[in-house]
Design an enzyme around this catalytic site. Structure first.
Site, PDB file in Angstrom:
ATOM      1  N   LYS A  69       0.868  -1.180   0.000  1.00  0.00           N
ATOM      2  CA  LYS A  69       0.000   0.000   0.000  1.00  0.00           C
ATOM      3  C   LYS A  69       0.903   1.226   0.000  1.00  0.00           C
ATOM      4  CE  LYS A  69      -3.884   2.002   2.664  1.00  0.00           C
ATOM      5  NZ  LYS A  69      -4.741   1.823   3.862  1.00  0.00           N
ATOM      6  N   SER A  99      -9.725   2.019   3.030  1.00  0.00           N
ATOM      7  CA  SER A  99      -8.802   2.762   2.197  1.00  0.00           C
ATOM      8  C   SER A  99      -7.800   1.891   1.435  1.00  0.00           C
ATOM      9  CB  SER A  99      -8.034   3.763   3.054  1.00  0.00           C
ATOM     10  OG  SER A  99      -7.200   3.081   3.978  1.00  0.00           O
ATOM     11  N   SER A 108     -10.035  -0.428   7.157  1.00  0.00           N
ATOM     12  CA  SER A 108      -9.415  -0.198   5.855  1.00  0.00           C
ATOM     13  C   SER A 108      -8.746  -1.403   5.207  1.00  0.00           C
ATOM     14  CB  SER A 108      -8.386   0.938   5.941  1.00  0.00           C
ATOM     15  OG  SER A 108      -9.041   2.180   5.902  1.00  0.00           O
TER      16      SER A 108
END
Lengths: 480, 484
Positions: B76, B151, B175
């Site tokens: 990420k 997210s 997330s």
């Protein structure tokens, strides 16, 4: 109208750690800008603080020295505000739960009484960086940021509003300064900003319980400025109130050149710091073992040392207080006293010749050319009659200018005292013979002339004749 | 190749069925060919990935290897990577290149994993749909008119579309689990403090936790084995021994007590999602687990508490992005205040600004007690609910999200509706508990996730439960059309 002055001090003292409070970057002063700031100090994304245990140890030592409660659990909080020299946009400090709680510091007032000043708290925090405005360094109209100082550990020591005059404030600040150096938690270097003071000042009618509106004078870095700034501020407040004005709570800065304080920002414009516990740091837990280890080697503190010097060496309060100003000075005194067995003489020499020389050269005791051993050597020669007091001063000066120890100086300059009574008698006979008029006067009862003869003998012996013997022989011969 | 498990890939690499360079090239080629439909990567490592694959091949030849040697993964874009752009999905850090690796990046690299690139995400991890990214929204591989969740939407979409075998993610309020649920992959958020936060860009420090998104619990276990553990650079990281997660995968679950919180099955839960979850729970019953209803009475308060605590911390954590030292700086600032205001107004997107404003407000003098302090007290009550529940049951199960993936743009104008998507996931963050989302039977063709919450440091148990379920079902193996 009469007014009572009320002062409280906040002192920021830089802790003498090798590395910063939340990073491994060094804390040494004076490096090229931004060469002692790592990713953590720069507040780069994703970095995290890790508490330096040494800073905690030093704070604990201070707490113990002022007989304060050491919190078994204290909390780091974020103080949020924007400024270019504050890389993270917040300063890590302690707010609701400081490491050091209530303590006390004693100061001696002018009349000799001892006054106890309350310390509200002391807490750990990180310093900010510096903004540089020097055009030579950063270019015209530009501001540079030096983050070398960012993250340097500070202990903020907050006093109660117990101080009643600028002089008391200075006495308190000096005492704290003395203490932090005694216990080795700070170098206390004021030029380098290791000891900075903020003064909260207000006035009120005598007898009134409630405090008046206060102003805070920020960033005073000398005791003289502290005194003058408070003095000015008190006068300003008195004038303002007596002329019907209203004081506003505000932050002010002291301008040493103009000797005045100026408003910086008022309470209304003040930042809302939005303190909250720093989620990157766990609450700081201090157990009995850490506490014991941190404070086990605490040195004798100034007050205790002063008492002991008074009792053990029979020194006057003044001398005891003077000689305990710093640990180094006290150690020096004790070394000389021990070596000579003459504490009073040692105190006189240190308080007299040595201090005068140090002050003149503007150096500290640690840098003295005349070591404790050398001064002891001098006092010994004085004691055993090798030299007189007058010659001793001469020997001291020679030692100070690096001509060797007392014995070397005495030998090379031939300064041994003349104690051979035959030699002294011969000198006296010659002087009596050469000054018949003065002999007449003396014998006619003019005692003062005796001093003339002593002077003449000392002159003839270049100060080396034993003064006691000179007195005796002179008296005998003049009476004859 | 792309449908193989990490254990199979590792075995193939060892047998030289193909090299790590070939495997890496295969995934880079898939990203190149397919990601234009998803937008799941912000940066692709390309040459750098091939170079580390070459090093992995050398290690494979010498035999000095671990289970991840030569396995491609994605990070990420919230994890700092030395010398390689780390944007956090924000214009603010569009040009930011970190001079250090995050601990997780470092550990996975040391284990021989090959970084393919950095995945898309909601800006500063603030969002539940991946629509707040400066780099544009990510689409859901199962239906490209829908969101992948957020997210960690880029990581979830990339794993689901087989653009990488596994990816790291972070989870502040759901997330990892919510996008895992919406994209049909397995996502685990470990106990707070289990994985180091060093080098992971902070959103809300007391809630942020790194974890993994993978196609199966077994794949996730291989990564978590390397990621978990104490890090002296993170004061909040836990100094608690790490068990071998792969070893524990096959443990017996007979007699295990599963609690179903009644609050997680009430109004607002889509009936299709509810049906899939109940089916999955029946499967656990067949595997020998005992099911009972429990109550987490304070759980309805978790969303409001979260939207006080998380913005408060974010308002402070994001103060460092001021245009002074690095990151976005506005053009021609008139003075310092202008520099601050415009750099932050132009560098941050609307959702980030909204949360900074909320956070600043709740910490302000006069509001602190009513909001921040009160929220912290309720947070404690929520944690107490779980403590009591774990006296009765071993794990807690329920849906990960109330609905399946919603259409792009459906909730962008209604922040509260968006926030409610995390209604089941947030409590685990507030309490600091580990939780996993496991794909179960889809509802109307869209993935559904079962959430399992465990007691502190029970990651091995969660992976074990997920693995036993995946052993007897095939939902986790389904590939979205066009990405098979």
């Amino acid at each position: 109208m009469q007014w009572e002055t009320v002062i409280g001090l906040e002192i920021h003292t830089q802790l003498a750690t090798q590395s910063k409070i939340f990073s491994g970057a060094p804390t040494a002063f004076g490096a090229e800008p931004n060469t002692q700031a790592c990713a953590i100090d720069l507040g780069l994304p994703g970095v995290l603080p890790v508490l330096n245990a040494e800073a905690v140890r030093l704070a604990v030592r201070f707490g113990r020295a002022i007989e304060a409660e050491i919190a078994s659990r204290s909390v780091f909080a974020r103080k949020n505000y924007f400024y270019p020299d504050l890389p993270k946009g917040y300063q890590i400090s302690q707010y609701e739960r400081p490491i050091v709680g209530r303590g006390k510091v004693e100061i001696v007032l002018d009349d000799g009484t001892i006054k106890r000043i309350g310390v509200t708290r002391a807490h750990l925090e990180e310093d900010a960086g510096k903004s540089l405005h020097d055009p030579g360094l950063v270019g015209d109209g530009q501001t540079g940021v030096d983050l070398n100082r960012a993250g340097t550990p500070l202990l903020e020591i907050v006093s109660e509003p117990d101080l009643r005059s600028p002089q008391e404030a200075v006495a308190y600040a000096r005492k704290v300064h003395q203490l932090v150096r005694y216990i080795g938690i700070s170098d206390g270097n004021m030029q380098e900003g290791s000891f900075r003071m903020d003064a909260n000042v207000s006035i009120r009618p005598p007898g009134q319980e409630e405090l008046g509106t206060r102003t805070e004078i920020k960033n005073l870095n000398s005791f003289r400025y502290l005194e003058k700034a408070i003095q000015f501020e008190v006068e300003r407040q008195v004038e303002l109130i007596e002329s019907g004005g209203t004081l506003v709570q505000e932050t002010r800065l002291y301008d040493a050149v103009k000797d005045e304080t100026r408003g910086m920002r008022s309470k209304e414009e003040a930042n809302d710091y939005r303190y909250f516990p720093d989620p990157d740091l766990l609450p700081l837990e201090i157990d009995a073992e850490f506490l014991a280890t941190a404070t086990s080697d605490l040195p004798e503190l100034p007050d205790a040392k002063r008492e002991r010097f008074h009792a053990e060496y029979g020194l006057s309060e003044y001398d005891a207080s003077l000689l305990t100003t710093s640990r180094e000075l006290a150690d020096y005194f004790e070394a000389v006293a021990r070596e000579t067995g003459e504490p009073k003489l040692a105190a006189n020499w240190i308080g007299g010749e040595l201090m005068a020389a140090l002050n003149k050269a503007e150096i500290e005791i640690g840098q003295s050319q005349v070591t404790a051993r050398m001064l002891a050597g001098l006092i010994k020669r004085l004691q055993d009659g090798t030299i007189s007091g007058k010659i001793a001063k001469q020997v001291f000066e020679s030692m100070w200018s690096g001509e060797g120890d007392a014995d070397q100086v005495i030998r090379s300059k031939g300064l041994e005292q003349i104690t051979d009574s035959g030699a002294i008698e011969a000198m006296i006979d010659a002087i009596i013979a050469a000054n018949p008029g003065q002999v007449e006067q003396y014998r006619a009862g003019k005692q003062k002339v005796f001093g003339f003869f002593v002077g003449q003998v000392m002159k003839a012996s270049r100060g080396k004749a034993n003064p006691q013997q000179v007195n005796e022989i002179l008296e005998r011969k003049l009476r004859a | 190749m792309e449908n193989k498990s990490i254990a199979q890939l590792a075995a193939d690499l060892r047998l030289r069925t193909y090299s790590s360079v070939e495997l890496t090239r295969h995934y880079l080629e898939r990203i190149e060919r397919l990601d234009s439909r998803l937008n799941s990567f912000i940066s692709v490592a390309g040459e750098a990935a091939l170079a580390s694959a070459e090093r992995a091949d050398l290690a494979l030849k010498s035999g000095d290897v671990g289970p991840l040697t030569g396995i491609p993964i994605a990070h990420k874009d919230i994890f700092c990577t030395q010398g390689f752009k780390t944007s956090c999905g924000s214009r603010m850090l569009d040009d930011f290149i970190a001079p250090y690796d995050a601990t997780l990046v470092e550990r996975l690299a040391a284990a021989g994993a090959v970084m393919l690139g950095k995945t898309n995400m909601d800006e500063f991890a603030m969002g539940s749909s991946n629509e707040t990214s400066f780099y544009g929204p990510v689409t859901n591989p199962w239906d490209q008119t829908r969101v992948p969740g957020g997210s960690s939407g880029g990581s979830a979409a990339a794993v689901a579309a087989r653009l990488c075998p596994a990816a790291t993610g972070t989870d502040t309020g759901g997330s990892i689990r919510q996008p895992a649920s919406l994209c049909g992959v397995t996502g685990i958020k470990p106990t707070y403090g289990r994985c180091s936060r060093w080098g992971m860009i902070a959103f809300a420090s007391s809630l942020d936790q790194a974890g993994v998104l993978a196609r199966s619990a077994a794949d996730a276990a291989f990564l978590l084995d390397e990621m978990a553990g104490f890090d002296p650079r993170d004061s909040t990281s836990a100094d608690v021994p790490v068990p071998d997660y792969v070893d524990a995968l096959d443990d017996d679950i007979a007699g295990l007590r599963i609690g179903l919180p009644k609050e997680y099955f009430g109004a607002g839960l889509d009936s299709g999602v509810a049906a899939s979850i109940h089916d999955a729970i029946s499967e656990y019953e067949r595997l020998g687990a005992r099911i009972s209803e429990i109550s987490l009475p304070n759980s309805p308060l978790s969303v409001p508490v979260y939207y006080v605590v998380a913005p408060a911390e974010c308002s402070s954590n994001l103060a460092r992005y001021d245009g002074v030292r690095y990151g976005y700086r506005c053009g021609h600032p008139a003075d310092l205040e202008d520099l601050y205001k415009r750099s932050r107004a132009e560098g941050f997107g609307a959702e980030v600004q909204r949360r900074i404003m909320i956070g600043t407000y709740v910490l302000s003098a006069g509001y602190y007690d009513a909001y921040y302090l009160k929220a912290q007290k309720v947070r404690q009550l929520i944690a107490d609910d779980f403590r009591r529940a774990f006296e009765q049951v071993d794990v807690i199960m329920g849906p990960t999200t109330p609905t399946t993936a919603f259409p792009l743009g459906a909730k962008t104008d209604d922040p509260v509706a968006m926030y409610l998507n995390d209604i089941y996931t947030i409590a685990a963050n507030l309490a600091g508990l580990p939780a996993i989302s496991v794909p179960v039977e889809p509802a109307e063709g869209l993935p559904v996730g079962l959430q399992i919450v465990g007691d502190y440091f029970q990651e091995a148990r969660l992976l074990n439960l997920a693995h036993r379920y995946q052993h007897v079902t095939h939902w986790h193996q389904a590939a979205p059309a066009g990405f098979e």
